[in-house]
Write an enzyme that holds these catalytic residues in place. Structure first.
Site, PDB file in Angstrom:
ATOM      1  N   SER A  83       0.979  -1.204  -0.249  1.00  0.00           N
ATOM      2  CA  SER A  83       0.304   0.039  -0.252  1.00  0.00           C
ATOM      3  C   SER A  83       0.908   1.308  -0.399  1.00  0.00           C
ATOM      4  O   SER A  83       1.959   1.198  -0.225  1.00  0.00           O
ATOM      5  CB  SER A  83      -0.833   0.090   1.020  1.00  0.00           C
ATOM      6  OG  SER A  83       0.140   0.171   2.292  1.00  0.00           O
ATOM      7  N   ASP A 108      -1.079  -1.583  -3.923  1.00  0.00           N
ATOM      8  CA  ASP A 108      -2.335  -1.540  -3.718  1.00  0.00           C
ATOM      9  C   ASP A 108      -3.274  -0.190  -3.111  1.00  0.00           C
ATOM     10  O   ASP A 108      -2.583   0.856  -3.162  1.00  0.00           O
ATOM     11  CB  ASP A 108      -2.345  -2.487  -1.995  1.00  0.00           C
ATOM     12  CG  ASP A 108      -3.421  -2.936  -1.690  1.00  0.00           C
ATOM     13  OD1 ASP A 108      -5.138  -3.050  -2.376  1.00  0.00           O
ATOM     14  OD2 ASP A 108      -3.892  -3.334  -0.331  1.00  0.00           O
ATOM     15  N   HIS A 109      -3.920  -0.019  -4.122  1.00  0.00           N
ATOM     16  CA  HIS A 109      -5.018   1.196  -3.929  1.00  0.00           C
ATOM     17  C   HIS A 109      -4.214   2.595  -4.594  1.00  0.00           C
ATOM     18  O   HIS A 109      -3.582   3.129  -3.614  1.00  0.00           O
ATOM     19  CB  HIS A 109      -4.858   1.322  -2.525  1.00  0.00           C
ATOM     20  CG  HIS A 109      -6.194   1.024  -2.000  1.00  0.00           C
ATOM     21  ND1 HIS A 109      -7.408   0.832  -2.502  1.00  0.00           N
ATOM     22  CD2 HIS A 109      -6.511  -0.490  -1.365  1.00  0.00           C
ATOM     23  CE1 HIS A 109      -8.549   0.009  -1.736  1.00  0.00           C
ATOM     24  NE2 HIS A 109      -7.607  -0.732  -0.948  1.00  0.00           N
ATOM     25  N   HIS A 133     -13.152  -1.955   4.706  1.00  0.00           N
ATOM     26  CA  HIS A 133     -11.426  -1.900   4.633  1.00  0.00           C
ATOM     27  C   HIS A 133     -11.577  -1.635   6.707  1.00  0.00           C
ATOM     28  O   HIS A 133     -12.541  -0.961   7.837  1.00  0.00           O
ATOM     29  CB  HIS A 133     -10.789  -0.665   4.480  1.00  0.00           C
ATOM     30  CG  HIS A 133     -10.646  -1.183   3.037  1.00  0.00           C
ATOM     31  ND1 HIS A 133     -11.506   0.052   2.323  1.00  0.00           N
ATOM     32  CD2 HIS A 133      -9.803  -2.587   2.523  1.00  0.00           C
ATOM     33  CE1 HIS A 133     -10.848  -0.764   1.146  1.00  0.00           C
ATOM     34  NE2 HIS A 133      -9.578  -1.892   1.360  1.00  0.00           N
ATOM     35  N   GLY A 134     -10.886  -2.149   7.007  1.00  0.00           N
ATOM     36  CA  GLY A 134     -10.197  -2.681   8.896  1.00  0.00           C
ATOM     37  C   GLY A 134     -10.816  -3.275   9.639  1.00  0.00           C
ATOM     38  O   GLY A 134     -11.885  -4.454   8.665  1.00  0.00           O
ATOM     39  N   ASN A 178      -8.724  -9.536  -0.600  1.00  0.00           N
ATOM     40  CA  ASN A 178      -7.653  -9.254   0.017  1.00  0.00           C
ATOM     41  C   ASN A 178      -7.413  -8.981   1.569  1.00  0.00           C
ATOM     42  O   ASN A 178      -8.840  -8.713   1.652  1.00  0.00           O
ATOM     43  CB  ASN A 178      -7.815  -7.609  -0.204  1.00  0.00           C
ATOM     44  CG  ASN A 178      -7.262  -7.818  -1.606  1.00  0.00           C
ATOM     45  OD1 ASN A 178      -6.820  -7.724  -2.646  1.00  0.00           O
ATOM     46  ND2 ASN A 178      -7.217  -5.780  -2.077  1.00  0.00           N
ATOM     47  N   ILE A 179      -6.007  -9.161   1.943  1.00  0.00           N
ATOM     48  CA  ILE A 179      -7.008  -9.573   3.887  1.00  0.00           C
ATOM     49  C   ILE A 179      -5.034  -8.426   4.158  1.00  0.00           C
ATOM     50  O   ILE A 179      -4.201  -9.493   4.149  1.00  0.00           O
ATOM     51  CB  ILE A 179      -7.001 -11.255   4.002  1.00  0.00           C
ATOM     52  CG1 ILE A 179      -8.033 -11.822   3.274  1.00  0.00           C
ATOM     53  CG2 ILE A 179      -6.558 -11.390   5.681  1.00  0.00           C
ATOM     54  CD1 ILE A 179      -7.942 -13.184   3.672  1.00  0.00           C
ATOM     55  N   SER A 221      -6.191  -6.390   7.300  1.00  0.00           N
ATOM     56  CA  SER A 221      -6.347  -6.689   9.367  1.00  0.00           C
ATOM     57  C   SER A 221      -5.445  -7.329   9.697  1.00  0.00           C
ATOM     58  O   SER A 221      -5.898  -7.717  11.151  1.00  0.00           O
ATOM     59  CB  SER A 221      -7.845  -6.245   9.083  1.00  0.00           C
ATOM     60  OG  SER A 221      -8.062  -5.138   8.712  1.00  0.00           O
TER      61      SER A 221
HETATM   62  O1  G3H Z   1      -6.582  -1.379   1.813  1.00  0.00           O
HETATM   63  C1  G3H Z   1      -5.696  -0.885   2.995  1.00  0.00           C
HETATM   64  C2  G3H Z   1      -4.881  -1.986   3.208  1.00  0.00           C
HETATM   65  O2  G3H Z   1      -5.237  -2.141   4.480  1.00  0.00           O
HETATM   66  C3  G3H Z   1      -3.374  -0.881   3.512  1.00  0.00           C
HETATM   67  O3  G3H Z   1      -3.905  -0.193   4.797  1.00  0.00           O
HETATM   68  O4  G3H Z   1      -2.858   1.861   4.211  1.00  0.00           O
HETATM   69  O5  G3H Z   1      -2.868   1.195   6.450  1.00  0.00           O
HETATM   70  O6  G3H Z   1      -1.040   0.241   4.755  1.00  0.00           O
HETATM   71  P1  G3H Z   1      -2.687   1.107   5.474  1.00  0.00           P
HETATM   72  P1  13P Z   2      -9.162  -5.907   5.057  1.00  0.00           P
HETATM   73  O1  13P Z   2      -9.133  -4.335   5.891  1.00  0.00           O
HETATM   74  O2  13P Z   2     -10.481  -6.337   5.618  1.00  0.00           O
HETATM   75  O3  13P Z   2      -7.973  -6.875   5.884  1.00  0.00           O
HETATM   76  O4  13P Z   2      -8.541  -5.477   3.328  1.00  0.00           O
HETATM   77  C1  13P Z   2      -7.735  -4.878   3.151  1.00  0.00           C
HETATM   78  C2  13P Z   2      -7.759  -5.107   2.272  1.00  0.00           C
HETATM   79  O5  13P Z   2      -8.753  -4.590   1.169  1.00  0.00           O
HETATM   80  C3  13P Z   2      -6.580  -4.044   1.274  1.00  0.00           C
HETATM   81  O6  13P Z   2      -6.589  -3.434   0.185  1.00  0.00           O
HETATM   82 ZN    ZN Z   3      -8.707  -2.356  -0.078  1.00  0.00          ZN
END
Ligand code: G3H
Ligand code: 13P
Ligand code: ZN
Length: 332
Positions: free
Chosen positions: A56, A93-94, A191-192, A277-278, A280
């Site tokens: 990320s 990611d994102h 998320h979260g 996607n996992i 959390s």
């Molecule tokens: O999509 C969110 C992911 O869990 C990444 O989280 O931006 O805190 O690394 P982060």
């Molecule tokens: P979680 O917060 O459910 O683990 O999702 C992670 C995610 O989508 C990362 O892009």
């Molecule tokens: Zn995500």
């Protein structure tokens, strides 16, 4: 400029084709540090699962993109050393801009997500198309994930209070105009660790929150419009109650935690959903063990004796996901 092939990585193209026809999903696990990536690779090698390593923007800021890239390169050799060469994808990611995606592609990422889901539709299309044109014209084809619909919660630099489900009427136009290789959709995940408000849930007699079901009706409509097209689910942690209880027992406070039940993810993995996607759940597993050790062994001050057992717990968690939730075990 480094191509991902020089690092021993693969893109998602073939992996998704096999996952869609085989009725399973490839795990996309986020990593920020050495213990996480070691646990991911140990679990995926042992269960013979392909894997997507996700970075990320937060991970880039925390750990440095070049270090993360070289960790991915390192674990290609680590998997080999462990006795089995699994397919490994390094994925952004994102991604929030064209420049960020381009930078990652030039660093050696084999796959990127451009997340234009918070923009008006036409802007999302134009941005996603621009990233696809760049990624697909590389000497080694880089795969691109786009997103339609908005997940509640925090998506790195983007956050939204409310989710907006993906509109099935838009998906054919979006995929054909952008040329994306896979599509992230919104059907109720977020998320979260607190994916729903308590008011959206029911409670068991002992107070555990039971979430509303995912919108499988929307997923089915999307699958009808795009037969066999790779679909991605973000926000798919299950938030195991055992970890929440362990964290709270040892001094933490995680009020109103609730995730996506594993049976629903298993059901999704059998459909065109081919990437789950996992992040959390891994955070919860590590924090639970770290808190336990710090409370039970107050004399401990060697980080290896704290992070080592946390890494072992993570590996257990990822093996379980591959075998019992995503169905990716044995598919490498
Ligand atoms: O999509 C969110 C992911 O869990 C990444 O989280 O931006 O805190 O690394 P982060
Ligand atoms: P979680 O917060 O459910 O683990 O999702 C992670 C995610 O989508 C990362 O892009
Ligand atoms: Zn995500």
């Amino acid at each position: 400029m480094t191509s991902y092939k020089e690092l021993g990585l693969v893109n998602t193209k073939e992996l998704f084709k096999k996952a869609v026809s085989g009725g399973y999903a490839i795990p996309a696990y986020n990593f920020n540090n050495m213990e996480q990536i070691q646990a991911i690779i140990q679990a995926c090698v042992e269960t013979r699962s392909p894997v997507i390593l996700q970075v990320s923007s937060g991970a880039r800021k925390y750990a440095n993109q070049n270090i993360l890239k070289n960790m991915a390169k390192g674990v290609v050799e680590y998997a080999h050393e462990l006795g089995y060469d699994i397919p490994i994808v390094l994925h952004l990611d994102h991604g929030s801009s064209f420049e960020l995606c381009k930078d990652c592609i030039e660093t050696g990422f084999s796959s990127v997500m451009i997340d234009g889901s918070h923009f008006p539709y036409d802007e999302n299309v134009a941005l996603t198309r621009k990233v696809c044109d760049f990624a697909h014209s590389q000497k080694d084809y880089v795969t691109v994930e786009g997103e339609l619909g908005v997940l509640a919660g925090v998506e790195d630099d983007v956050s939204s209070e409310h989710s907006h489900y993906t509109q099935p009427s838009e998906v054919i136009d979006f995929v054909s105009k952008t040329k994306v290789d896979s599509l992230a959709i919104s059907i109720g995940t977020s998320h979260g660790r607190a994916k729903f408000k308590p008011s959206q849930c029911t409670r068991t007699p002992d107070g555990i929150l039971i979430p509303p079901p995912l919108r499988f009706d929307i997923l089915e409509e999307i699958e009808k419009k795009l037969p066999g097209f790779p679909i991605v689910l973000h926000g798919s942690s299950s938030v195991p109650i055992e970890y929440v209880h362990m964290i709270e027992k040892y001094g933490g406070k995680l009020t109103d935690s609730v995730g996506i039940p594993e049976e629903q993810l298993r059901k999704a993995a059998k459909s065109a959903v081919c990437k789950i996607n996992i992040d959390s759940d891994g955070r919860l597993a590590m924090t639970a063990i770290i808190r336990k050790i710090l409370v039970e062994k107050p004399e401990e001050f060697d980080p290896r004796n704290i992070l080592g057992p946390a890494r072992d717990e993570l590996k257990k968690l990822y093996s379980h996901k591959n075998q019992n939730v995503l169905g990716s075990a044995g598919q490498a």
